[in-house]
Enzyme design. Structure first.
Site, PDB file in Angstrom:
ATOM      1  N   HIS A 145      40.675  27.165  43.818  1.00 11.84           N
ATOM      2  CA  HIS A 145      41.659  26.093  43.960  1.00 11.84           C
ATOM      3  C   HIS A 145      41.283  24.855  43.156  1.00 11.84           C
ATOM      4  O   HIS A 145      42.093  23.932  43.071  1.00 11.84           O
ATOM      5  CB  HIS A 145      41.867  25.763  45.442  1.00 11.84           C
ATOM      6  CG  HIS A 145      42.733  26.777  46.131  1.00 11.84           C
ATOM      7  ND1 HIS A 145      43.438  26.533  47.273  1.00 11.84           N
ATOM      8  CD2 HIS A 145      43.025  28.058  45.803  1.00 11.84           C
ATOM      9  CE1 HIS A 145      44.113  27.605  47.632  1.00 11.84           C
ATOM     10  NE2 HIS A 145      43.862  28.552  46.753  1.00 11.84           N
TER      11      HIS A 145
ATOM     12  N   SER B  38      45.277  28.796  40.082  1.00  7.17           N
ATOM     13  CA  SER B  38      45.398  30.219  39.793  1.00  7.17           C
ATOM     14  C   SER B  38      45.679  30.465  38.314  1.00  7.17           C
ATOM     15  O   SER B  38      46.378  29.697  37.665  1.00  7.17           O
ATOM     16  CB  SER B  38      46.528  30.818  40.628  1.00  7.17           C
ATOM     17  OG  SER B  38      46.238  30.672  41.999  1.00  7.17           O
TER      18      SER B  38
ATOM     19  N   LYS C 171      56.461  36.326  48.777  1.00  5.82           N
ATOM     20  CA  LYS C 171      56.132  37.437  47.889  1.00  5.82           C
ATOM     21  C   LYS C 171      54.952  38.235  48.449  1.00  5.82           C
ATOM     22  O   LYS C 171      54.949  39.476  48.425  1.00  5.82           O
ATOM     23  CB  LYS C 171      55.805  36.903  46.498  1.00  5.82           C
ATOM     24  CG  LYS C 171      55.728  37.998  45.449  1.00  5.82           C
ATOM     25  CD  LYS C 171      55.755  37.410  44.044  1.00  5.82           C
ATOM     26  CE  LYS C 171      55.764  38.532  43.022  1.00  5.82           C
ATOM     27  NZ  LYS C 171      56.083  38.052  41.673  1.00  5.82           N
ATOM     28  N   ASP C 172      53.940  37.509  48.971  1.00  5.28           N
ATOM     29  CA  ASP C 172      52.797  38.199  49.572  1.00  5.28           C
ATOM     30  C   ASP C 172      53.229  38.983  50.807  1.00  5.28           C
ATOM     31  O   ASP C 172      52.692  40.053  51.092  1.00  5.28           O
ATOM     32  CB  ASP C 172      51.708  37.191  49.970  1.00  5.28           C
ATOM     33  CG  ASP C 172      50.912  36.706  48.763  1.00  5.28           C
ATOM     34  OD1 ASP C 172      50.900  37.418  47.742  1.00  5.28           O
ATOM     35  OD2 ASP C 172      50.318  35.621  48.845  1.00  5.28           O
TER      36      ASP C 172
ATOM     37  N   GLU D 189      31.306  58.112  49.760  1.00  5.11           N
ATOM     38  CA  GLU D 189      32.726  57.856  49.895  1.00  5.11           C
ATOM     39  C   GLU D 189      33.332  57.642  48.509  1.00  5.11           C
ATOM     40  O   GLU D 189      32.642  57.264  47.566  1.00  5.11           O
ATOM     41  CB  GLU D 189      32.937  56.615  50.762  1.00  5.11           C
ATOM     42  CG  GLU D 189      32.558  56.841  52.221  1.00  5.11           C
ATOM     43  CD  GLU D 189      33.621  57.611  52.976  1.00  5.11           C
ATOM     44  OE1 GLU D 189      33.608  58.849  52.870  1.00  5.11           O
ATOM     45  OE2 GLU D 189      34.451  56.994  53.648  1.00  5.11           O
TER      46      GLU D 189
END
Lengths: 425, 197
Positions: free
Chosen positions: A219, A223, A247-248, A291
């Site tokens: 921040h 971004s 949107k998220d 994994e």
């Protein structure tokens, strides 16, 4: 961290004004995900994955805390306590499947997040610190996931612990004592199981703390965006809320659909059947695999089969595997290109997709048995992995002719910038 | 503001002697106190670390799993058994004359970890090969203790996990492992009993 065009927090209700004076938490939220954080207007769906990773960690912490209420970290009963969770505890099966598959989904979204960063140059200045903290989170995730996988005390758990702690025995002279110190014994046993449980419970909170630093560091410059062009003014940004919260939210819905499909319809698809066999220190499974999210690194570990330069193959493998991750710490300085986004870097874009293919092939090799042709393919792909970062990326930065960048984010979005002064009258 | 010459207020403390008062007169008493305090705290902090690190080492009950006795009278030539010692597998193998000959035929200088079968067995018991069943690569249990299992190209042991190949003296011959299978401390208590550890 306030940007010149960020909207300032102005509490209206007396209670909010009171709170703002005493403990300005609403202000913090407003500046983090509200209109106080202006975000480039052109983010695509690849920018969802950071939030999704945070959500996945939350799922892991919540389900993990609950599972720990029913699990017993003792070699004689650990396996049975997991079966107890599966059969007797109310909704225990669901919580365990959410936790086990949640780890996979955490890694899926984090890998997307990392490759997003690689493609759009999010690791470059001024976001190097964001990237470094991200690599730290990735390492912590790997350690946490490994120790969590050991806890059910099945065959793969036990032998995973044996093999992974075996890495440390590759260290010259002090290796074996270090391994015994890590395990608290000569082989994985109660002592190891207990400390792995303790650390598996602790590390997610450390991850959460580093995530706070990661977001804090993000921040400050703000971004990145798909053009890689800096924000020039208020017309290039939208407030985080409601634009990106919405949107998220959409991305989160898609994520939850995929996650639910796996949890409820294929909960064991990503696991290994051998882990339903209780741990047996006297017999190794025919084929030890980690994994899926560790397969590429496992392939690099196994790529070294002969000693050379006076160093045993075992040490080479372990060093190469750790270097494959440690390399990422130096990436902001390895790539000297001033252009961030691969959209404007024709050569880097090709190299990026070749790297993606290389990592996928490494993953396939990592899950395959240690025999030909997988060994040879793994060696080639491991070599290419290092070639990409150590040779290709610096050379491309030097010789590549980038495409013309848009003058601003808004111009890239609209084809022209309505608020910019006309270039030609 | 009260000056040192003008002490009328009983609550007024004498002025603190600051660095400006004794500049250029070598080390001050405060320097000594600072260094002594930091050194004392440092030693104390380091001393606290010792138990914090040491608690991770194998505990007394783990170390107490000292020795086991193994009856080897039932092991036929060419076969072997796996026993548990210190929670780790130990291979006890009865080598055939052919396997012994194969092991002796290898020039020692050609080996990654040069040792003869003689050095790896007890005098008079050259057919009894007793090793830890832990691959020196990453700690898997290699196959081959039972004749039905895959013994790899050198007829000893084979680790399918990462492809390490051991010969009939359990010496590393191929694959990533750096060392021969480890020979633990052991002794023959009688012709049919071995004490390991």
């Amino acid at each position: 961290m306030s940007f010149p065009w960020a909207e300032h927090y102005a509490p209206k209700h007396p209670l909010m004004r009171y709170l703002d004076e005493k403990l300005p938490l609403p202000r913090l939220v407003y500046n983090a995900v509200g209109a106080g954080y202006p975000v480039p207007r052109n983010l695509n769906y690849f920018w969802n994955f950071g939030v999704l990773a945070g959500f996945a960690l939350t799922i892991q912490i919540v389900t993990g805390i609950i599972l720990a209420m029913h699990y017993a970290a003792n070699g004689t009963v650990a396996f049975d306590s997991v079966e107890h969770i599966m059969r007797d505890v109310n909704s225990g099966w669901m919580l365990r499947y959410m936790h086990a598959n949640g780890a996979s989904f955490f890694f899926i979204v984090v890998y997307m997040h990392i490759f997003r960063g690689l493609y759009y140059g999010s690791y470059k200045a001024p976001r190097e610190m964001v990237w470094l903290l991200g690599v730290v989170i990735f390492l912590l995730m790997m350690a946490t996931a490994f120790m969590g996988y050991v806890l059910p005390w099945g065959q793969m758990s036990f032998w995973g612990a044996q093999v992974i702690t075996g890495f440390f025995s590759a260290i010259p002279v002090v290796g074996e004592p270090i391994r015994q110190w890590l395990l608290g014994g000569f082989a994985p046993d109660n002592a190891a199981l207990n400390r792995f449980f303790s650390l598996h419970y602790l590390l997610p909170f450390v991850i959460a703390a580093v995530i706070i630093l990661h977001i804090w560091a993000l921040h400050i410059p703000g971004s990145n965006n798909p053009t890689g062009v800096d924000v020039k003014g208020p017309q290039d940004t939208v407030p985080f809320h409601p634009y990106y919260t919405a949107k998220d939210g959409m991305g989160l819905g898609v994520f939850l659909i995929c996650y639910s499909l796996v949890v409820f319809f294929a909960p064991n698809a990503l696991g290994h059947p051998d882990n339903y066999i209780p741990a047996n220190p006297l017999t190794t499974p025919a084929h030890i695999v980690p994994e899926w999210y560790f397969w590429p690194f496992y392939a690099i570990l196994r790529a070294f089969t002969v000693n050379f330069l006076w160093i045993p193959a075992k040490l080479w493998g372990v060093v190469a595997m750790f270097s494959a991750i440690a390399l990422l710490f130096f990436l902001p300085w390895i790539d000297r290109s001033p252009i961030r986004s691969a959209n404007y870097r024709p050569m880097y874009r090709i190299a990026f997709w070749v790297l993606v293919a290389d990592v996928l092939v490494l993953g396939w090799v990592g899950k395959s048995p240690a025999e030909e042709p997988y060994v040879r393919i793994g060696q080639f792909c491991a070599a290419y992995y290092f070639f990409h970062f150590l040779i290709l990326v610096p050379l491309i930065a030097k010789f590549e002719k980038p495409l013309p960048l848009p003058n601003s984010i808004t111009e890239a979005v609209l084809g022209h910038d309505p608020e910019a002064a006309p270039a030609v009258a | 503001m009260a000056t040192p010459e003008n002490h009328e207020d009983p609550n007024e403390r004498p002025p603190v002697i600051g660095p400006e008062h004794d500049e250029g007169q070598g080390p001050r008493r405060r320097d000594f106190l600072n260094i002594a305090a930091v050194a004392f705290a440092g030693v104390g902090g380091a001393a606290v670390l010792i138990p914090l690190v040491n608690q991770m080492n194998p505990s007394a009950d783990v170390l107490a799993l000292a020795s086991i006795e193994v009856d080897i009278s039932k092991i036929e030539s060419g076969s072997g058994i796996k026993v548990s010692w210190r929670k780790q597998p130990v291979f006890v193998r009865n080598l055939t004359p052919k396997e012994i000959a194969e092991a002796d035929a290898v020039p020692v200088s050609s080996l990654r970890d040069p040792e003869t079968l003689e050095q790896r067995t007890k005098p008079g018991h050259k057919n009894w090969l007793i090793t830890l069943g832990v691959c020196t690569h990453l700690g898997c249990v290699p196959l081959g203790i039972s004749p039905e299992e895959n013994r790899g190209p050198y007829g000893g042991y084979f680790c399918p996990c990462h492809g390490s190949q051991y010969d009939t003296a359990a010496r590393i011959r191929g694959g990533p492992a750096p060392k021969n299978l480890f020979v633990p401390e052991y002794a023959f208590k009688s012709p049919t009993t071995v004490q390991i550890g």
